[in-house]
Design an enzyme around this catalytic site. Sequence first.
Site, PDB file in Angstrom:
ATOM      1  CB  THR A 180      43.870  57.647 -54.008  1.00  0.00           C
ATOM      2  OG1 THR A 180      45.118  57.351 -54.652  1.00  0.00           O
ATOM      3  CG2 THR A 180      42.850  56.577 -54.374  1.00  0.00           C
ATOM      4  CD  GLU A 325      44.118  53.004 -52.754  1.00  0.00           C
ATOM      5  OE1 GLU A 325      43.788  53.177 -53.933  1.00  0.00           O
ATOM      6  OE2 GLU A 325      45.190  53.448 -52.271  1.00  0.00           O
ATOM      7  CD1 TRP A 439      48.931  58.324 -55.384  1.00  0.00           C
ATOM      8  CD2 TRP A 439      50.353  57.391 -56.845  1.00  0.00           C
ATOM      9  NE1 TRP A 439      49.418  57.159 -54.830  1.00  0.00           N
ATOM     10  CE2 TRP A 439      50.293  56.577 -55.701  1.00  0.00           C
ATOM     11  CE3 TRP A 439      51.179  57.019 -57.901  1.00  0.00           C
ATOM     12  CZ2 TRP A 439      51.023  55.403 -55.587  1.00  0.00           C
ATOM     13  CZ3 TRP A 439      51.916  55.848 -57.794  1.00  0.00           C
ATOM     14  CH2 TRP A 439      51.834  55.053 -56.644  1.00  0.00           C
TER      15      TRP A 439
END
Length: 509
Positions: A180, A325, A439
């Site tokens: 991530t 997560e 992201w």
Amino acid sequence: MQDWKLTVDKVIEHAHFNHGNREIVTRSVEGPIVRSNYSELYYRARKCSNALLADGVQKGDRIATLAWNTQRHIETWYGTMCIGAVLHTLNPRLFPEQIAWIINHAEDTHVFYDITFQPIVEAIKDKVPSVKHWIVLTDAAHKPQTSLNVRTYEEYIAPHSTDVVWGDFDENTACGLCYTSGTTGDPKGVLYSHRSNILHTMIGLQKDAIGIGAADATLPVVPMFHANAWGLAFSGPATGSKLVLPGAKMDGESIYELLENEKVTFTAAVPTVWLMLLQYLESTGKKLPHLNRVVIGGSAVPERILRAFEENYQVEVVHAWGMTEMSPLGSLGSMTANVLSQDHDTIMKYKLKQGRAPFGVEMKITDDDGKELPRDGKTAGHLIVRGPAVAKGYFKNAGGNILDETGFFDTGDVANIDEFGYMQITDRAKDVIKSGGEWISSIDIENFAVGHPAVANAAAIGLPHPKWDERPLLIIELKQGSTATREEILGYLNGKIAKWWMPDDVVFT
């Protein structure tokens, strides 16, 4: 009670024995629509397992994929996971240097990739010493020209038997790895276990969550490299749902063609995809007669998309929020009886929230001292979560301890929760921007920007965008006596960050 191991081989074995003839449809990367079924996937995954074992792959080894949603990609998932190796999905939207960094951190030994990503492979091939095997997910007729020692997937699995031992390990064995960029600093790996993937699948199969069944035709538009396609690569086989896999084509016309021709009843993706579909529908006058429900992921669903689906096309919209997560499901906007008894506009307001936590996800908000705040729909605090599919640490302990003393994980979001359990994100504590479901690290953009000789300070912020959710704006403070233009700053960033990270504009203070 029996001690029945929660390992993902159980998922594809269940599909084979109970839904073996259920169809899997793939828009192949090569072009044609390919039709198969769960039994064929099961046997081909077993051949993939034996091919990996023949290469000397052992339990815990990381096997990477750089691929679209196709049957071959799913075969590599089960072929890898079911022998105790770790399937590592790579995000092709990242800059090649970032992909290489992630491969090196994970120490991947194999990379399975689609032919469309040959340019990425050429860019990183000399920078990833751990990779010993490159397998392109195609056949001999479509093998790309390259100086690499590449094998096609079909020749890779062809000589191997379907006789292989699966699941001979503990359910807490590592199963999947996804990095991530939704944290500050370098990307961090989230390591999923077999147990967490199975429990996440069960969480997702609740009626108020993803809730697909054997009668559904499911189109996972959300990529498999985006937090496990929100679990659909597991929940589809677990229920015997027909799987429709879109390959590389995400435009409105291509998605509509699959929705219509394959009579898709359920689908999931980020708002960007649905905006393109709606634009196509509005320009052609076409309808969605088969589609019952669409899950839209991200930090927010645009009201225009919500109302268009529900009011113009009679398709139920469920907004979903989550994180890598969390495997990733955290909350879903399914409606309670209390909400459904209210007027239409009030229901729409609830649907625009991030939704309720399903069973298996504990969620609460706290103040700066860790004290739990009231569920009144007004008081905002740190959003923290806990559950069997929530990470307790990052791969190789990057970032150190990430849980509080009670085992809760701080999502980095600021939110409120109301009396019915509906959560609404009001701010983001992290220095990241979410664009098109992915992201963007504002800190990375800032760090590169201040490398320009005329720049003293830089700040990247996310601004609302009707298509991409958020897009970055770069704010620059120049050094005293220095000058620079917007074009010069963007030109300096070109080649240093991924193209889709590039700020939409630059302003000077």
